[in-house]
Scaffold this active site. Structure first.
Site, PDB file in Angstrom:
ATOM      1  N   ASP A 103      34.862  44.633 -49.842  1.00 56.63           N
ATOM      2  CA  ASP A 103      34.027  45.366 -50.792  1.00 56.63           C
ATOM      3  C   ASP A 103      32.990  46.128 -49.972  1.00 56.63           C
ATOM      4  OD1 ASP A 103      32.554  46.031 -53.145  1.00 56.63           O
ATOM      5  OD2 ASP A 103      33.226  44.153 -54.079  1.00 56.63           O
ATOM      6  N   ASP A 205      31.877  49.998 -54.044  1.00 58.70           N
ATOM      7  CA  ASP A 205      30.874  49.724 -55.069  1.00 58.70           C
ATOM      8  C   ASP A 205      30.219  51.025 -55.546  1.00 58.70           C
ATOM      9  OD1 ASP A 205      29.454  47.406 -56.302  1.00 58.70           O
ATOM     10  OD2 ASP A 205      27.700  48.283 -55.336  1.00 58.70           O
ATOM     11  N   GLU A 269      34.939  51.770 -57.483  1.00 58.29           N
ATOM     12  CA  GLU A 269      34.302  51.338 -58.729  1.00 58.29           C
ATOM     13  C   GLU A 269      33.734  52.606 -59.364  1.00 58.29           C
ATOM     14  OE1 GLU A 269      30.879  48.557 -60.796  1.00 58.29           O
ATOM     15  OE2 GLU A 269      30.519  49.439 -58.854  1.00 58.29           O
ATOM     16  N   HIS A 331      33.760  40.682 -62.113  1.00 59.17           N
ATOM     17  CA  HIS A 331      32.571  39.823 -61.991  1.00 59.17           C
ATOM     18  C   HIS A 331      31.348  40.400 -62.701  1.00 59.17           C
ATOM     19  CE1 HIS A 331      32.095  42.978 -59.104  1.00 59.17           C
ATOM     20  NE2 HIS A 331      30.844  42.625 -58.897  1.00 59.17           N
ATOM     21  N   ASP A 332      31.489  41.562 -63.341  1.00 53.90           N
ATOM     22  CA  ASP A 332      30.355  42.184 -64.022  1.00 53.90           C
ATOM     23  C   ASP A 332      30.515  42.233 -65.539  1.00 53.90           C
ATOM     24  OD1 ASP A 332      29.000  42.870 -61.642  1.00 53.90           O
ATOM     25  OD2 ASP A 332      30.110  44.760 -61.459  1.00 53.90           O
TER      26      ASP A 332
HETATM   27  C1  GLC Z   1      28.396  47.051 -58.778  1.00 54.52           C
HETATM   28  C2  GLC Z   1      28.756  45.600 -58.574  1.00 54.52           C
HETATM   29  C3  GLC Z   1      27.701  44.752 -59.197  1.00 54.52           C
HETATM   30  C4  GLC Z   1      26.398  45.029 -58.494  1.00 54.52           C
HETATM   31  C5  GLC Z   1      26.066  46.525 -58.531  1.00 54.52           C
HETATM   32  C6  GLC Z   1      25.003  46.866 -57.553  1.00 54.52           C
HETATM   33  O1  GLC Z   1      28.387  47.418 -60.105  1.00 54.52           O
HETATM   34  O2  GLC Z   1      30.025  45.363 -59.084  1.00 54.52           O
HETATM   35  O3  GLC Z   1      28.004  43.385 -59.136  1.00 54.52           O
HETATM   36  O4  GLC Z   1      25.354  44.309 -59.078  1.00 54.52           O
HETATM   37  O5  GLC Z   1      27.173  47.303 -58.168  1.00 54.52           O
HETATM   38  O6  GLC Z   1      25.488  46.745 -56.247  1.00 54.52           O
END
Ligand code: GLC
Length: 554
Positions: A103, A205, A269, A331-332
Site C-alpha cells: 500500500d 492510497d 484508491e 477496511h474503511d
Molecule cells: C485511505 C485509507 C484510509 C486512510 C486514508 C488516509 O482512504 O484507505 O484508511 O485513513 O486514506 O490515509
C-alpha cells in the site's frame, strides 16, 4: 493487451485479497497482527485460490491512522516485523503463486516523517517545500475553506513559522506538495525500491488527491445534486483534489511500472463518486492506473437496479484496454456481509457471487470468505480517530477492522488465549475459518468453489459481459460465449427466461448440476451461474468446483 493469458495481465482474471495486517493474525502474542501471522496463514489464502494479496500498510508509522501515516516508506514497522519478514512473505507467497501488493500512501506522510520534522525547523529548510504551507487568511485564520475528510479545517498552524500546513486527513498526516519535483523523484525511488524487491505492485492510497490547486482557491459550496459526502461537508471537492495534474504523476508511475517484467500493477484508491471522474484515472486505457476501485459500487444499496446502474455505467465509460475491478468491502467501509446483507446468509452468498462473477478483477477483504460481519463495539472500544470524533452519528472504521476469527476458541486463533486483542474480536462464534472448512454448505466452500470456477471458465475469467432482460428485482448477464449469471435481489421468487444449460454453481448448492431448459427459477436472494451446454458431449461432468468444462477448446 486484451488477453490475460500472459503473465503481465495476471490480475485481470485474478482475485485479490486484502490483508489488514493489524487484524489478520498475531504470531507473537502482543494482541496485534503481524507479517509472520500472514505467513502462517498463507495456506488458507492458497486454498481460496487467490492470485494476489493487497497488504494494507506495514511501514514504520506512529499508527495515528493505523499505518496510513507513514514515517519511513522503505522499512517495516517493528510491530509487524522486519524487512526480512516481508521478504519471507513475498517469497513464501510466491512459492504458492500468490503475488504481494503493498500500500503506497503518497498524499501525505506522518508528522514524524524526517521530511516533515525537517520542514518544521523553518521556512528555509530544504524540505519545507515538500509540504503545502500557506500564510494565514486575510482574517487571520486558515488560508482557505478546505475541510479535512476527518473533520474540521484542513489546516493547522505551525506556531514556530506562523504558517499553516495542509492535511486532508489528521493533523498528524501533513499533505505532500506534489508540485515539488523532489517529492516526485523520491516516490519514484520508493516504487523502485519495492518493485526491485519483488513486490508485484501497489494499491495507491487516495491517489486522486495528490496535486492541489496551485492557487489554493476556496472550494465552492455543495449543491443539492452533489454526493452526500460533499453535502455533509458543505463543499464540493474541486480544488483540494482531483486536479488534472494528478494524471501526469500516475502516467509517470505507469511508465515506470511497465518497464518491469512482469509489469508492476497500479491499483488506485480512486475515491470519487462520479463515474466520469473514476474512468479518467485509467487515462487512455493503457497509460495510467491498471485498476481503480469503484466507490459508487461500495456506496450503492444491495438492489438490482442500483448496482446494475453502477456496473453498466462504469463499463460504458471505460476506455478501450481498461479493465474494471469490483469489491464489496474494505477496511474503511462496513463489510458487505453487514452493509449489503444485514448478516443474512442468503444475501451474503449472493453478494459474493456478484463480486466474483462480474467482468473484472475481484477483490475480497479478509473475512469476506467466511461471511464475516462488522464487529459490534461499544463507545469505549473505539480506536479509529474518525469514529472517536463522530460517534455516535458515525462509529468510524473499527467495526470492519475487528480481528479475523480463525477458530471458535479463546483468542479465535487471532491471538493466543488470554491475550487482549488490539480491537475486540466481535465476530459471532459460529463465523470462523475452522468451522467452515470442509463444510460443503459453508460460505468458505462457496467462495473456494466460485474462485475455482472463475479460474477454470474462460467466459468468467475474461469474457465480455452483456446484460439480459430480467423481471424486477433480478439481474442477469451473459459472460463470454455461453456462461450466464443470474441473481435475484428480492424477497419474491423470480423466473429468468431464455436460459438453457446446467447450473454450474448455485448459492443453493443443492442446485449444482441441475439442468435448465428455458427458464431459471430463483428463490428470494438466490443466484446461480449457468453454463450453456456446448455442442457435443455437453456438461455431463460439471460439478460445483470443477467448472464448466467449456474452456479447454478455446
Ligand atoms: C485511505 C485509507 C484510509 C486512510 C486514508 C488516509 O482512504 O484507505 O484508511 O485513513 O486514506 O490515509
Amino acid at each position: 493487451m486484451d488477453g490475460g493469458e500472459n503473465q503481465g495481465d495476471w490480475w485481470r482474471a485474478g482475485v485479490l485479497y486484502q490483508v489488514y495486517p493489524r487484524s489478520f493474525a498475531d504470531s507473537d502474542g502482543d494482541g496485534i497482527g503481524d507479517l509472520q501471522g500472514v505467513i502462517d496463514h498463507l495456506d488458507h489464502l492458497d486454498s481460496l485460490g487467490i492470485d494476489g494479496i493487497w497488504l494494507s500498510p506495514c511501514h514504520r508509522s506512529p499508527q495515528a491512522d493505523f499505518g496510513y501515516d507513514v514515517a519511513d516508506y522503505c522499512d517495516v514497522d517493528p510491530e509487524y516485523g522486519t524487512l526480512e519478514t516481508l521478504d519471507t512473505l513475498i517469497a513464501e507467497a510466491g512459492r504458492r503463486g500468490i503475488r504481494i501488493l503493498l500500500d503506497l500512501v503518497p498524499n501525505h506522510t506522518s508528522e514524524q516523517h524526517p521530511w516533515f520534522r525537517a520542514a518544521l525547523t523553518g521556512r528555509d529548510d530544504p524540505h519545507r517545500d515538500r509540504y503545502v504551507w500557506a500564510d494565514p487568511g486575510p482574517e487571520g485564520g486558515p488560508p482557505n475553506n478546505w475541510v479535512s475528510t476527518f473533520g474540521g479545517s484542513a489546516w493547522t498552524l505551525d506556531p514556530g513559522s506562523g504558517q499553516y500546513y495542509l492535511h486532508n486527513f489528521l493533523p498528524g498526516q501533513p499533505d505532500l506538495n506534489w508540485w515539488n519535483e523532489d517529492v516526485r523523484t523520491a516516490f519514484e525511488d520508493i516504487l523502485r525500491f519495492w518493485w526491485d524487491r519483488g513486490v508485484a505492485g501497489f494499491r495507491i492510497d487516495v491517489c486522486n488527491m495528490l496535486v492541489k490547486d496551485a492557487g489554493l482557491r476556496d472550494n465552492p459550496p455543495a449543491t443539492a445534486e452533489d454526493p452526500w459526502v460533499m453535502r455533509a461537508f458543505g463543499q464540493r471537492w474541486v480544488y483540494n483534489g482531483n486536479r488534472p495534474e494528478t494524471h501526469q504523476i500516475l502516467a509517470r508511475w505507469r511508465e515506470l511500472a511497465d518497464r518491469y517484467d512482469p509489469p508492476r500493477l497500479l491499483l488506485g484508491e480512486t475515491n470519487v463518486e462520479d463515474l466520469d471522474q473514476l474512468v479518467s484515472y485509467f487515462g487512455s486505457g493503457t497509460d495510467e492506473l491498471h485498476l481503480g476501485f469503484n466507490f459508487p459500487m461500495l456506496g450503492a444499496p444491495f438492489d438490482a437496479s442500483a448496482l446494475r446502474a453502477v456496473v453498466e455505467g462504469t463499463e460504458a465509460r471505460m476506455p478501450a484496454g481498461a479493465w474494471p475491478v469490483w469489491t464489496g468491502s474494505n477496511h474503511d467501509v462496513s463489510r458487505m456481509a453487514t452493509r449489503w446483507a444485514g448478516g443474512d446468509q442468503s444475501r451474503i452468498r449472493l453478494a459474493l457471487l456478484l463480486v466474483l462473477t462480474l467482468r473484472g478483477t475481484a477483490v475480497l477483504y479478509q473475512g469476506d470468505e467466511i461471511g464475516l460481519t462488522d464487529g459490534v463495539l461499544a463507545r469505549g472500544d473505539l480506536l479509529d480517530p474518525v469514529g472517536i470524533r463522530f460517534y455516535p452519528s458515525y462509529p468510524g472504521r473499527d467495526p470492519e477492522r475487528t480481528p479475523m476469527p480463525w477458530h471458535a476458541g479463546p483468542g479465535a486463533g487471532f491471538t493466543p488465549p488470554g491475550v487482549v486483542p488490539w480491537l475486540p474480536l466481535g465476530a459471532p462464534a459460529e463465523v470462523n475459518v475452522a468451522d467452515q472448512d470442509g463444510d460443503p454448505d459453508s460460505v468458505l466452500t462457496l467462495v473456494r468453489d466460485l474462485i475455482a470456477l472463475r479460474r477454470s471458465t474462460p467466459d468468467l475469467a475474461l469474457g465480455a459481459s452483456e446484460t439480459l432482460p430480467t423481471p424486477d428485482g433480478a439481474w442477469a448477464w451473459r459472460r463470454g460465449t455461453g456462461t450466464l449469471v443470474a441473481l435475484n435481489l428480492s424477497d419474491r421468487s423470480v423466473e429468468v427466461g431464455g436460459v438453457e444449460g446446467r447450473v454450474a454453481l448455485g448459492t443453493d448448492r443443492a442446485r449444482d448440476g441441475e439442468p435448465v431448459a428455458g427458464a431459471l427459477r430463483l428463490g428470494p436472494w438466490e443466484g446461480a451461474v449457468v453454463g450453456s451446454s456446448p455442442p457435443g458431449p455437453g456438461l455431463a461432468t460439471v460439478t460445483g468446483s470443477e467448472g464448466l468444462g467449456t474452456g479447454e477448446e478455446r
